[in-house]
Scaffold this motif. Structure first.
Motif, PDB file in Angstrom:
ATOM      1  N   LYS A  25      13.948  -1.410  -1.344  1.00 13.91           N
ATOM      2  CA  LYS A  25      14.847  -0.256  -1.350  1.00 13.91           C
ATOM      3  C   LYS A  25      15.643  -0.183  -0.047  1.00 13.91           C
ATOM      4  N   PHE A  26      14.969  -0.383   1.072  1.00 13.02           N
ATOM      5  CA  PHE A  26      15.653  -0.357   2.368  1.00 13.02           C
ATOM      6  C   PHE A  26      16.761  -1.406   2.408  1.00 13.02           C
ATOM      7  N   GLU A  27      16.432  -2.608   1.980  1.00 14.81           N
ATOM      8  CA  GLU A  27      17.401  -3.693   2.044  1.00 14.81           C
ATOM      9  C   GLU A  27      18.576  -3.452   1.107  1.00 14.81           C
ATOM     10  N   ALA A  28      18.295  -2.887  -0.083  1.00  9.96           N
ATOM     11  CA  ALA A  28      19.369  -2.595  -1.037  1.00  9.96           C
ATOM     12  C   ALA A  28      20.335  -1.560  -0.475  1.00  9.96           C
ATOM     13  N   GLU A  29      19.818  -0.654   0.356  1.00  7.93           N
ATOM     14  CA  GLU A  29      20.639   0.395   0.954  1.00  7.93           C
ATOM     15  C   GLU A  29      21.242  -0.027   2.292  1.00  7.93           C
ATOM     16  N   GLY A  30      20.944  -1.257   2.721  1.00  6.29           N
ATOM     17  CA  GLY A  30      21.467  -1.741   3.993  1.00  6.29           C
ATOM     18  C   GLY A  30      20.767  -1.155   5.201  1.00  6.29           C
ATOM     19  N   ASN A  31      19.525  -0.678   5.014  1.00  2.00           N
ATOM     20  CA  ASN A  31      18.769  -0.064   6.104  1.00  2.00           C
ATOM     21  C   ASN A  31      17.659  -0.988   6.585  1.00  2.00           C
ATOM     22  N   GLN A  32      17.090  -0.623   7.721  1.00  2.00           N
ATOM     23  CA  GLN A  32      15.951  -1.349   8.270  1.00  2.00           C
ATOM     24  C   GLN A  32      14.824  -0.375   8.572  1.00  2.00           C
ATOM     25  N   LEU A  33      13.617  -0.940   8.712  1.00  2.00           N
ATOM     26  CA  LEU A  33      12.507  -0.132   9.195  1.00  2.00           C
ATOM     27  C   LEU A  33      12.801   0.334  10.619  1.00  2.00           C
ATOM     28  N   ALA A  34      12.327   1.521  10.940  1.00  2.00           N
ATOM     29  CA  ALA A  34      12.329   1.924  12.343  1.00  2.00           C
ATOM     30  C   ALA A  34      11.408   0.974  13.106  1.00  2.00           C
ATOM     31  N   PRO A  35      11.533   0.879  14.430  1.00  2.00           N
ATOM     32  CA  PRO A  35      10.599   0.054  15.195  1.00  2.00           C
ATOM     33  C   PRO A  35       9.158   0.366  14.783  1.00  2.00           C
ATOM     34  N   THR A  36       8.445  -0.667  14.354  1.00  2.00           N
ATOM     35  CA  THR A  36       7.169  -0.476  13.668  1.00  2.00           C
ATOM     36  C   THR A  36       6.053  -1.293  14.307  1.00  2.00           C
ATOM     37  N   PHE A  37       4.891  -0.660  14.438  1.00  2.00           N
ATOM     38  CA  PHE A  37       3.651  -1.362  14.771  1.00  2.00           C
ATOM     39  C   PHE A  37       2.845  -1.399  13.487  1.00  2.00           C
ATOM     40  N   ALA A  38       2.679  -2.590  12.897  1.00  2.00           N
ATOM     41  CA  ALA A  38       1.979  -2.734  11.621  1.00  2.00           C
ATOM     42  C   ALA A  38       0.566  -3.252  11.869  1.00  2.00           C
ATOM     43  N   PHE A  39      -0.414  -2.453  11.494  1.00  2.00           N
ATOM     44  CA  PHE A  39      -1.820  -2.840  11.595  1.00  2.00           C
ATOM     45  C   PHE A  39      -2.276  -3.291  10.213  1.00  2.00           C
ATOM     46  N   VAL A  40      -2.615  -4.569  10.098  1.00  2.00           N
ATOM     47  CA  VAL A  40      -2.928  -5.166   8.798  1.00  2.00           C
ATOM     48  C   VAL A  40      -4.379  -5.647   8.858  1.00  2.00           C
ATOM     49  N   ASP A  41      -5.271  -4.897   8.216  1.00  2.00           N
ATOM     50  CA  ASP A  41      -6.712  -5.103   8.399  1.00  2.00           C
ATOM     51  C   ASP A  41      -7.425  -5.145   7.044  1.00  2.00           C
ATOM     52  N   PRO A  42      -7.265  -6.241   6.281  1.00  2.00           N
ATOM     53  CA  PRO A  42      -7.862  -6.317   4.949  1.00  2.00           C
ATOM     54  C   PRO A  42      -9.358  -6.627   5.010  1.00  2.00           C
ATOM     55  N   PHE A  43     -10.039  -6.476   3.878  1.00  2.00           N
ATOM     56  CA  PHE A  43     -11.447  -6.848   3.787  1.00  2.00           C
ATOM     57  C   PHE A  43     -11.619  -8.347   3.561  1.00  2.00           C
ATOM     58  N   GLY A  44     -10.648  -9.001   2.944  1.00  2.00           N
ATOM     59  CA  GLY A  44     -10.767 -10.420   2.637  1.00  2.00           C
ATOM     60  C   GLY A  44      -9.482 -11.146   2.939  1.00  2.00           C
ATOM     61  N   PHE A  45      -9.200 -12.172   2.149  1.00  2.00           N
ATOM     62  CA  PHE A  45      -8.032 -13.008   2.424  1.00  2.00           C
ATOM     63  C   PHE A  45      -6.885 -12.763   1.450  1.00  2.00           C
ATOM     64  N   ALA A  46      -7.072 -11.918   0.448  1.00  2.00           N
ATOM     65  CA  ALA A  46      -6.019 -11.668  -0.538  1.00  2.00           C
ATOM     66  C   ALA A  46      -5.213 -10.426  -0.155  1.00  2.00           C
ATOM     67  N   GLY A  47      -3.977 -10.389  -0.607  1.00  2.00           N
ATOM     68  CA  GLY A  47      -3.169  -9.189  -0.439  1.00  2.00           C
ATOM     69  C   GLY A  47      -2.374  -9.095   0.840  1.00  2.00           C
ATOM     70  N   VAL A  48      -2.349 -10.184   1.633  1.00  2.00           N
ATOM     71  CA  VAL A  48      -1.550 -10.190   2.868  1.00  2.00           C
ATOM     72  C   VAL A  48      -0.713 -11.469   2.900  1.00  2.00           C
ATOM     73  N   PRO A  49       0.273 -11.591   2.021  1.00  2.00           N
ATOM     74  CA  PRO A  49       1.073 -12.819   1.968  1.00  2.00           C
ATOM     75  C   PRO A  49       1.955 -12.986   3.201  1.00  2.00           C
ATOM     76  N   MET A  50       2.099 -14.232   3.622  1.00  2.00           N
ATOM     77  CA  MET A  50       2.913 -14.517   4.799  1.00  2.00           C
ATOM     78  C   MET A  50       4.352 -14.085   4.597  1.00  2.00           C
ATOM     79  N   ASP A  51       4.854 -14.157   3.361  1.00  2.00           N
ATOM     80  CA  ASP A  51       6.256 -13.767   3.163  1.00  2.00           C
ATOM     81  C   ASP A  51       6.457 -12.272   3.393  1.00  2.00           C
ATOM     82  N   LEU A  52       5.417 -11.460   3.171  1.00  2.00           N
ATOM     83  CA  LEU A  52       5.533 -10.034   3.472  1.00  2.00           C
ATOM     84  C   LEU A  52       5.517  -9.793   4.981  1.00  2.00           C
ATOM     85  N   ILE A  53       4.659 -10.513   5.692  1.00  2.00           N
ATOM     86  CA  ILE A  53       4.653 -10.412   7.160  1.00  2.00           C
ATOM     87  C   ILE A  53       6.020 -10.810   7.712  1.00  2.00           C
TER      88      ILE A  53
END
Length: 257
Positions: free
Chosen positions: A129-157
Motif C-alpha cells: 500500500k505504501f509503495e502504491a501511494e508513493g510513500n515510505q516507512l518512517a525511519p524504523t527500528f524493526a525487531f524480528v524475533d521469530p520462534f523458528g526459521f519460517a515467516g522471515v523471508p529475506m525479500d521482506l527484510i
C-alpha cells in the motif's frame, strides 16, 4: 526454541540477555533519530503477550520503557511523533498485549497499534500500500524475533531496508536452522529465509564449527548483498552447554547509527 502453546510462558536466561541488548540499542537509536525526524517507528514482528508468566516484561514494553524513561524525551521541545507497531499472530497473545498496553500512560505524541496476523504477509500488504501511494516507512527500528526459521523471508527484510533510515535487529534461530537443514520438506522455507538456494552447499558439511560458521556467514552476506545493509553486526548466543542457540544480527546502512 519451540513455539509455546500457552498465552504466556517462562522466560529463558538467554532471552533476558537478548532483551538487554535490544534495550541498549533503543536507548541510543530513539533519541538520535528523534532529533532529526518528525516521525519515527518501532516495529516488533513477533510481539507476544507483552509479559512472561513470571511477570517479566517482553519486547513491546521494553521498547516503550526505553522511550518513556529516556531523559531526552522528558524535554517538551524534543517531542516527536513516535509510532509502535506490534505484530502478533496468536489472538490470545495479541489480546493479552492490548490489556498490558492499557496500563501504560502514553503522551499524545506516542501511539501503539497491535496488528493481528502473520508478520510477513501482513507487513507485505502494508508495504504494498505504501509503495502504491508513493510513500515510505518512517525511519524504523524493526525487531524480528521469530520462534523458528519460517515467516522471515529475506525479500521482506530487503523491502524494509529499501526505506530510508530503516534498521533491523534479527534473531536468526540457528539451532532450529541447523537441525532441519537436510529435511526436504522445509527446503522452500530455507530458500525464503536465506533468499538463495546456496544453503544447500552446506548440508553435507560435517565439521560442526565450520557448519555453524558457514550458515551464519551466508545469512550475514545475504543481509549485505540482497537486503543492502552496509553494516551488519552479529552476536552469537550460547546456552549453558556452550552450544550455539541463535545469532542476533543488527543491520543498518548508517555508520553513525
Amino acid at each position: 526454541m519451540t513455539a509455546p502453546r500457552d498465552t504466556t510462558w517462562p522466560i529463558e536466561a538467554h532471552t533476558l540477555t537478548k532483551h538487554r541488548i535490544l534495550e541498549r540499542y533503543l536507548q541510543g537509536w530513539l533519541p538520535v533519530m528523534a532529533k532529526t525526524n518528525g516521525r519515527i517507528h518501532f516495529l516488533d514482528g513477533f510481539a507476544g503477550p507483552g509479559r512472561y508468566s513470571g511477570g517479566e516484561i517482553g519486547s513491546p514494553l521494553i521498547a516503550l520503557q526505553s522511550l518513556l524513561r529516556h531523559p531526552h524525551f522528558a524535554r517538551a521541545n524534543n517531542q516527536r511523533e513516535v509510532v509502535f507497531s506490534f505484530f502478533e499472530q496468536d489472538k490470545r497473545r495479541a489480546d493479552a498485549l492490548r490489556e498490558e498496553l492499557k496500563r501504560v500512560t502514553l503522551p499524545k505524541w506516542v501511539s501503539c497499534t497491535v496488528l493481528d496476523g502473520e508478520f510477513a504477509p501482513l507487513l507485505s500488504s502494508i508495504l504494498d500500500k505504501f509503495e502504491a501511494e508513493g510513500n515510505q516507512l518512517a525511519p524504523t527500528f524493526a525487531f524480528v524475533d521469530p520462534f523458528g526459521f519460517a515467516g522471515v523471508p529475506m525479500d521482506l527484510i530487503a523491502r524494509i531496508a529499501r526505506n530510508a533510515k530503516c534498521e533491523c535487529f534479527i534473531n536468526f534461530m540457528y539451532e532450529e536452522v541447523n537441525r532441519f537443514l537436510s529435511v526436504p520438506a522445509v527446503a522452500e522455507h530455507y530458500d525464503a529465509l536465506f533468499g538463495t538456494p546456496r544453503w544447500r552447499e552446506i548440508v553435507d558439511e560435517t565439521d560442526p564449527d565450520r557448519r555453524r560458521d558457514r550458515i551464519a556467514d551466508l545469512y550475514r552476506k545475504q543481509l549485505e548483498t540482497v537486503a543492502g545493509f552496509k553494516y551488519v553486526r552479529e552476536f552469537q548466543m550460547v546456552n549453558r552447554g556452550n552450544r550455539t542457540k541463535y545469532f542476533l544480527y543488527f543491520a543498518t546502512k548508517s555508520e553513525k547509527d
